[in-house]
Design an enzyme around this catalytic site. Structure first.
Site, PDB file in Angstrom:
ATOM      1  N   LYS A  14       0.830  -1.218   0.000  1.00 31.28           N
ATOM      2  CA  LYS A  14       0.000   0.000   0.000  1.00 31.28           C
ATOM      3  C   LYS A  14       0.860   1.263   0.000  1.00 31.28           C
ATOM      4  CE  LYS A  14      -2.190  -0.891   3.874  1.00 31.28           C
ATOM      5  NZ  LYS A  14      -1.511  -2.139   4.299  1.00 31.28           N
ATOM      6  N   ARG A  89      -9.143   1.544   9.048  1.00 26.93           N
ATOM      7  CA  ARG A  89      -8.660   0.217   9.407  1.00 26.93           C
ATOM      8  C   ARG A  89      -9.761  -0.636  10.040  1.00 26.93           C
ATOM      9  NH1 ARG A  89      -2.926   0.736   9.068  1.00 26.93           N
ATOM     10  NH2 ARG A  89      -1.782  -0.992   9.926  1.00 26.93           N
ATOM     11  N   ARG A 125      11.534  -5.912   4.718  1.00 26.38           N
ATOM     12  CA  ARG A 125      11.271  -4.476   4.556  1.00 26.38           C
ATOM     13  C   ARG A 125      12.220  -3.642   5.415  1.00 26.38           C
ATOM     14  NH1 ARG A 125       5.305  -2.167   5.054  1.00 26.38           N
ATOM     15  NH2 ARG A 125       5.332  -2.966   7.195  1.00 26.38           N
ATOM     16  N   ARG A 158      11.362  -1.789  10.871  1.00 23.80           N
ATOM     17  CA  ARG A 158      10.298  -1.404  11.792  1.00 23.80           C
ATOM     18  C   ARG A 158      10.200  -2.443  12.908  1.00 23.80           C
ATOM     19  NH1 ARG A 158       5.044   0.059   8.237  1.00 23.80           N
ATOM     20  NH2 ARG A 158       4.094  -0.927  10.050  1.00 23.80           N
ATOM     21  N   ARG A 169      -0.274  -8.682  13.707  1.00 24.72           N
ATOM     22  CA  ARG A 169      -0.816  -7.678  12.780  1.00 24.72           C
ATOM     23  C   ARG A 169      -1.715  -8.335  11.739  1.00 24.72           C
ATOM     24  NH1 ARG A 169       4.241  -5.233  10.608  1.00 24.72           N
ATOM     25  NH2 ARG A 169       2.956  -3.740   9.488  1.00 24.72           N
TER      26      ARG A 169
HETATM   27  P1  AMP Z   1       1.053   0.796   9.125  1.00 26.90           P
HETATM   28  O1  AMP Z   1       2.271   1.605   8.855  1.00 26.90           O
HETATM   29  O2  AMP Z   1      -0.140   1.255   8.346  1.00 26.90           O
HETATM   30  O3  AMP Z   1       1.300  -0.687   8.995  1.00 26.90           O
HETATM   31  O4  AMP Z   1       0.681   1.054  10.665  1.00 26.90           O
HETATM   32  C1  AMP Z   1       1.560   0.699  11.714  1.00 26.90           C
HETATM   33  C2  AMP Z   1       0.815   0.634  13.017  1.00 26.90           C
HETATM   34  O5  AMP Z   1       0.251   1.919  13.309  1.00 26.90           O
HETATM   35  C3  AMP Z   1      -0.375  -0.313  13.025  1.00 26.90           C
HETATM   36  O6  AMP Z   1      -0.019  -1.652  13.304  1.00 26.90           O
HETATM   37  C4  AMP Z   1      -1.245   0.296  14.125  1.00 26.90           C
HETATM   38  O7  AMP Z   1      -0.713   0.005  15.395  1.00 26.90           O
HETATM   39  C5  AMP Z   1      -1.032   1.782  13.889  1.00 26.90           C
HETATM   40  N1  AMP Z   1      -2.034   2.318  12.934  1.00 26.90           N
HETATM   41  C6  AMP Z   1      -1.805   2.848  11.695  1.00 26.90           C
HETATM   42  N2  AMP Z   1      -2.933   3.249  11.112  1.00 26.90           N
HETATM   43  C7  AMP Z   1      -3.935   2.976  11.983  1.00 26.90           C
HETATM   44  C8  AMP Z   1      -5.348   3.130  11.961  1.00 26.90           C
HETATM   45  N3  AMP Z   1      -5.985   3.665  10.916  1.00 26.90           N
HETATM   46  N4  AMP Z   1      -6.046   2.732  13.062  1.00 26.90           N
HETATM   47  C9  AMP Z   1      -5.443   2.219  14.136  1.00 26.90           C
HETATM   48  N5  AMP Z   1      -4.116   2.011  14.218  1.00 26.90           N
HETATM   49  C10 AMP Z   1      -3.354   2.388  13.163  1.00 26.90           C
END
Ligand code: AMP
Length: 224
Positions: A14, A89, A125, A158, A169
């Site tokens: 994404k 999400r 990654r 990360r 996740r």
């Molecule tokens: P991502 O970079 O999108 O994989 O997000 C990393 C982490 O940030 C996720 O595993 C959540 O802990 C938090 N996070 C990101 N976007 C959201 C969202 N829209 N709602 C809740 N938690 C989020």
């Protein structure tokens, strides 16, 4: 006036595809994950609140991310359109988004790929903590080992890309985010692309969906 929502599990691409869309169409990519990681790095009160959840692979509180998204989508550069990566999400966030910015044309693109591939990708990654560029040691390696091509900062893995957290996740994705697919299918804004193809091929599919959507919407404008 276009809202592009990229749906898909962690590691589906994404962020990468969102960057490409931003580059080609000029719609800013909005990643709640990036905002949250910045807040954690800067040790802001919000960052401190969110840190544990992120580390454990759980979702951060809806109020926090909805507020972040709301602030960002009303900035000037989002007027023509924006790309959402990692938001909404869950169903609550999806409904909130419509409440906040309901009048936009919307296209939802799910980037689909098998779980085995996801796990492998996430392990490979690396990200740049400065400019948020995304690399993958298997397919998009930086020119110099461990160094960001774009800004020269040292790349990091990360914390939530570690194996145990990846599992959590993916579980969270199935439980909370996957139901959005049915939700958006019902609204007929939903499309699916095969994320196991190489980056350029996935991007070509996305572009053809976006181009056709934009042509249709221009035609409608003209008829009005
Ligand atoms: P991502 O970079 O999108 O994989 O997000 C990393 C982490 O940030 C996720 O595993 C959540 O802990 C938090 N996070 C990101 N976007 C959201 C969202 N829209 N709602 C809740 N938690 C989020």
């Amino acid at each position: 006036m276009m809202r592009i929502i990229l749906l898909g599990p962690p590691g589906s691409g994404k962020g990468t595809q969102g960057d490409l869309i931003q580059e080609k169409y000029g719609f800013p990519k909005i990643s709640t994950g990036d905002f949250l990681r910045q807040a954690v790095a800067q040790e802001t009160p919000l960052g401190k609140k969110a840190e544990m959840k992120i580390k454990q692979g759980e979702l951060v509180e809806d109020e926090i991310v909805v507020e972040m998204a709301r602030d960002r989508i009303f900035e000037d550069d989002c007027r023509q359109g924006y790309v959402l990566d990692g938001f909404p999400r869950n169903l609550f966030q999806a409904r909130k988004l419509e409440e906040i910015d309901g009048n936009r044309e919307e296209i939802v693109i799910e980037i689909h790929l098998p779980e085995k591939v996801l796990i492998k990708r996430l392990g490979a990654r690396r990200i740049c903590p400065e400019c948020e560029a995304i690399y993958n040691l298997l397919v998009t390696k930086p020119e110099r080992d461990g160094i960001c091509d774009k800004c020269g900062a040292s790349l990091i893995q990360r914390e939530d890309d570690l194996r145990e957290v990846i599992k959590e996740r993916l579980k969270v994705y199935h439980q909370h985010t996957e139901p959005l697919i049915i939700y958006y299918q019902g609204k007929k804004t939903f499309h699916k692309v095969d994320g196991s193809e190489e980056i350029k091929a996935v991007f070509r599919c996305i572009c053809s969906l976006l181009d056709s959507k934009m042509t249709k919407s221009r035609e409608r404008e003209v008829r009005r």
